[in-house]
Write an enzyme that holds these catalytic residues in place. Structure first.
Site, PDB file in Angstrom:
ATOM      1  CE  LYS A 228      -5.037   1.872   3.082  1.00 58.36           C
ATOM      2  NZ  LYS A 228      -3.862   1.156   3.631  1.00 58.36           N
TER       3      LYS A 228
ATOM      4  CE  LYS B 171      -6.605  -1.418   3.158  1.00 61.42           C
ATOM      5  NZ  LYS B 171      -5.229  -1.953   3.329  1.00 61.42           N
TER       6      LYS B 171
ATOM      7  CG  ASP C 248      -1.941  -1.111   1.254  1.00 58.38           C
ATOM      8  OD1 ASP C 248      -1.732  -2.124   0.562  1.00 58.38           O
ATOM      9  OD2 ASP C 248      -2.949  -0.978   1.967  1.00 58.38           O
TER      10      ASP C 248
END
Length: 256
Positions: free
Chosen positions: A165, A197, A102
């Site tokens: 995300k 996400k 991430d």
């Protein structure tokens, strides 16, 4: 099973159970691994700092939870605009054995009008990842402006992101339904293979159900799976287990 319990069960299966605290230790990460193997099934992943990947891998193997993916973070949490450092961190994360990375998009550069750095950083980090899944954190709560949230999402997808995300969980505003609507719409327009996400701020099964509802409305019920949808959370799990009558009511928390 009630709709709320169904949402709780799904959210567990879609969760990246997270600890990204300055005081994290091997013992805390070992505890997280055990927690991710719940009475309602395993979470999709755990998300931890890179240095804890080896102990997490060892622990998951020992408890028979090898299917739980290990995610980590790079260029975190500030989204700096130094591409070389972001790439070095990403390569190191892959070398540690991360299944997923991430990375934080250089959102402040975008706010200052620079679109190139974000695109190039994500592109270079995806190249560094190879087959490892790359999730790009756009920090939607700081971008705030719907046009900027949309543009960060577009640039990330164009540069090769596997997921977009919302948040690091380190700023006052994290996942919101408004940001989810924008980001999921961009996915529907650009590439439905890209995942989404929401991270931080999802506190219970009812809120999880709202985010799932937005995804299903925009992309269809069949779209949502661990390959395309994750919840980034730490305190959410206890609430979901309580909804499923598998744990006591969680204590109030300020956690992610």
């Amino acid at each position: 099973m009630t709709d709320l319990k169904k949402a709780a069960q799904r959210a567990i299966e879609l969760m990246d159970l997270t600890t990204l605290n300055d005081d994290d230790t091997d013992q805390k990460v070992i505890y997280l691994c055990h927690k991710a193997k719940t009475a309602a099934g395993n979470t999709a992943a755990i998300c931890i700092y890179p240095r804890f990947i080896p102990i997490a891998r060892k622990t998951l193997d020992e408890i028979g939870a090898e299917d739980i993916q290990i995610a980590t973070v790079t260029n975190f949490p500030h989204g700096n605009d130094d591409i070389a450092i972001a790439v070095l961190e990403t390569r190191a994360a892959v070398a540690y054995g991360a299944d997923e990375v991430d990375v934080v998009f250089p959102y402040r550069a975008l706010m200052e009008g620079n679109e190139t750095i974000g695109f190039e950083l994500v592109k270079a980090c995806k190249e560094a990842c190879g087959e490892v899944l790359l999730k790009v954190i756009i920090e939607s709560g700081v971008l705030a402006d719907p046009a900027l949230i949309r543009r960060a999402s577009e640039l990330s997808i164009d540069a090769g992101a596997d997921f977009i995300k919302t948040s690091t969980g380190k700023v006052p505003v994290n996942a919101t339904l408004e940001a989810a609507e924008i980001m999921l719409t961009v996915i529907s327009e650009k590439n439905t293979q890209v995942g989404f996400k929401p991270a931080g701020g999802v506190r219970d099964a009812a809120q999880a159900a709202e985010f799932l509802g937005v995804a299903e409305r925009i992309l269809g019920a069949d779209w949502v799976s661990p390959r395309t949808f994750r919840f980034g959370a730490s305190s959410l799990l206890n609430s979901l287990l309580h909804t499923l009558e598998l744990a006591d009511a969680p204590k109030p928390t300020q956690g992610y």
